[in-house]
Design a protein around this motif. Sequence first.
Motif, PDB file in Angstrom:
ATOM      1  N   ASP A 135       0.815  -1.224   0.000  1.00 35.75           N
ATOM      2  CA  ASP A 135       0.000   0.000   0.000  1.00 35.75           C
ATOM      3  C   ASP A 135       0.842   1.264   0.000  1.00 35.75           C
ATOM      4  OD1 ASP A 135       0.979   0.252   2.590  1.00 35.75           O
ATOM      5  OD2 ASP A 135      -0.895  -0.323   3.541  1.00 35.75           O
ATOM      6  N   LYS A 136       2.167   1.105   0.080  1.00 37.00           N
ATOM      7  CA  LYS A 136       3.115   2.224  -0.003  1.00 37.00           C
ATOM      8  C   LYS A 136       2.843   3.308   1.042  1.00 37.00           C
ATOM      9  CE  LYS A 136       4.463   1.547  -4.812  1.00 37.00           C
ATOM     10  NZ  LYS A 136       4.018   0.146  -4.829  1.00 37.00           N
ATOM     11  N   GLY A 137       2.433   2.855   2.216  1.00 40.24           N
ATOM     12  CA  GLY A 137       2.263   3.797   3.318  1.00 40.24           C
ATOM     13  C   GLY A 137       0.909   4.474   3.357  1.00 40.24           C
ATOM     14  N   ILE A 138      -0.049   3.997   2.575  1.00 39.61           N
ATOM     15  CA  ILE A 138      -1.387   4.615   2.550  1.00 39.61           C
ATOM     16  C   ILE A 138      -2.392   3.647   3.169  1.00 39.61           C
ATOM     17  CG2 ILE A 138      -3.190   5.593   1.091  1.00 39.61           C
ATOM     18  CD1 ILE A 138      -1.041   6.005  -1.084  1.00 39.61           C
ATOM     19  N   ASP A 139      -3.110   4.105   4.168  1.00 41.92           N
ATOM     20  CA  ASP A 139      -4.209   3.311   4.727  1.00 41.92           C
ATOM     21  C   ASP A 139      -5.544   3.837   4.207  1.00 41.92           C
ATOM     22  OD1 ASP A 139      -2.636   1.553   6.046  1.00 41.92           O
ATOM     23  OD2 ASP A 139      -2.991   2.341   8.048  1.00 41.92           O
ATOM     24  N   VAL A 140      -5.853   5.087   4.527  1.00 44.30           N
ATOM     25  CA  VAL A 140      -7.050   5.736   4.003  1.00 44.30           C
ATOM     26  C   VAL A 140      -6.629   7.107   3.469  1.00 44.30           C
ATOM     27  CG1 VAL A 140      -9.384   6.547   4.486  1.00 44.30           C
ATOM     28  CG2 VAL A 140      -8.472   4.580   5.732  1.00 44.30           C
ATOM     29  N   ALA A 141      -6.851   7.319   2.168  1.00 43.58           N
ATOM     30  CA  ALA A 141      -6.458   8.572   1.526  1.00 43.58           C
ATOM     31  C   ALA A 141      -7.699   9.382   1.169  1.00 43.58           C
ATOM     32  CB  ALA A 141      -5.641   8.299   0.264  1.00 43.58           C
ATOM     33  N   GLY A 142      -7.695  10.647   1.540  1.00 43.67           N
ATOM     34  CA  GLY A 142      -8.783  11.550   1.168  1.00 43.67           C
ATOM     35  C   GLY A 142      -8.296  12.523   0.114  1.00 43.67           C
ATOM     36  N   PHE A 143      -8.941  12.514  -1.061  1.00 45.61           N
ATOM     37  CA  PHE A 143      -8.515  13.340  -2.192  1.00 45.61           C
ATOM     38  C   PHE A 143      -9.380  14.593  -2.303  1.00 45.61           C
ATOM     39  CE2 PHE A 143      -7.760   8.854  -3.619  1.00 45.61           C
ATOM     40  CZ  PHE A 143      -6.387   8.870  -3.427  1.00 45.61           C
ATOM     41  N   THR A 144      -8.754  15.729  -2.506  1.00 43.22           N
ATOM     42  CA  THR A 144      -9.508  16.975  -2.623  1.00 43.22           C
ATOM     43  C   THR A 144      -9.919  17.283  -4.053  1.00 43.22           C
ATOM     44  OG1 THR A 144      -7.539  18.369  -2.918  1.00 43.22           O
ATOM     45  CG2 THR A 144      -8.238  17.909  -0.651  1.00 43.22           C
ATOM     46  N   ASP A 145      -9.368  16.541  -5.032  1.00 47.81           N
ATOM     47  CA  ASP A 145      -9.727  16.780  -6.428  1.00 47.81           C
ATOM     48  C   ASP A 145      -9.525  15.499  -7.225  1.00 47.81           C
ATOM     49  OD1 ASP A 145      -6.899  16.610  -7.083  1.00 47.81           O
ATOM     50  OD2 ASP A 145      -6.699  18.697  -6.465  1.00 47.81           O
ATOM     51  N   ASP A 146      -9.833  15.564  -8.517  1.00 52.56           N
ATOM     52  CA  ASP A 146      -9.764  14.354  -9.336  1.00 52.56           C
ATOM     53  C   ASP A 146      -8.341  13.966  -9.716  1.00 52.56           C
ATOM     54  OD1 ASP A 146      -9.241  16.375 -11.133  1.00 52.56           O
ATOM     55  OD2 ASP A 146     -10.899  15.913 -12.491  1.00 52.56           O
ATOM     56  N   LYS A 147      -7.350  14.735  -9.291  1.00 50.88           N
ATOM     57  CA  LYS A 147      -5.951  14.352  -9.519  1.00 50.88           C
ATOM     58  C   LYS A 147      -5.515  13.266  -8.531  1.00 50.88           C
ATOM     59  CE  LYS A 147      -4.515  18.841 -11.397  1.00 50.88           C
ATOM     60  NZ  LYS A 147      -3.608  20.009 -11.208  1.00 50.88           N
TER      61      LYS A 147
END
Length: 344
Positions: free
Chosen positions: A52-64
């Motif tokens: 997971d490369k250090g990501i558990d739950v990611a919150g994105f602010t845009d479509d990028k």
Amino acid sequence: MTAQEFENGPKIDPVLVIQTYDSGVWETFIDEWIHSLKDEYFSVMRPTGPGDKGIDVAGFTDDKKLLGVWDNHQCKHYKNPLSFGVVAPEIGKILWHSFNGVYVAPRSCAFIAPKGPSTTLDLLLANSDNLKTEVIEKWQKMIADKITTTQSVELTGDFETYVNDFDFSIFSAPAPRSVIEAHKKTPYYPGRFGGGLPSRPVAESPPDEIEPHEIAYTKKLLDAYADHKSQSISCATDLNAWSNLKEHFGRSREAFYHAESLRVFVREKADPGTFESLQDEIYDGVADTCESDHADGYARVVAVTDSAQSLALDAHPLNKSALPKDRRGICHQLANDGRLTWKK
């Protein structure tokens, strides 16, 4: 003790409740919170499994997404408070993978644990310069061999420059109670910690004109009245000839709007599907009454809505929230959705 506490035991502090969670439930708990931040995030990602490369739950602010502005929430679950030794490799992963362009460095990276950070870690996170110094000093001992399974990551060259220039203030470890307070704003909170729903706002009154979302059930009501009077009734103004039917029509619209306000309120305050399960229970409770013989359609409406008000819904989480007017309104919602019909 209150009578409820005497019967069910005293309420357990949510801080103690979360300490009973295993790692999977803890990550789901955090996922519930992040997914509820609809106004803040464009979308949410929760990778599972290795790599997971250090990501558990990611919150994105845009479509990028990972190439835009995003926040990382690391869900850590240990029997003791988080130590620097636990989070150091995770900090290393963020540094290494952002350096290699796997993703843009997150705007923030929070290490969230049911017992929070240790005092030592808390002090480090409160001073980004000291945190950077500690990461660099302990790199070879604590981090280098724990970033990937294929190589030892050395802190040299361009990567060393990148680490020295990195903003370490993005890292934090919020206190458990602050996480619970944030989760309290989600619709999942009552199901985890109890306490019921907050007070409902006052339902809006129906407008003078029938709205598009009311057309189905109001048409069925008019048909039921026509069946009762054995003559054509095509619009609400035709009811002016019968005060009792006109008043019934007005009460029915008011009940419908009351139930709609409950639907919206519950959608934002309780687990998904809670209101729909109430609709299902009411439908199951009135279906036999609806399918029985009645003198006419109007008599069927009255019998069904009366039956709904007397249903025992003690086992449903909304039993105290669904007032008699809500129950009548739910019958009209079910008619609006085509699940109930009034004509003989």
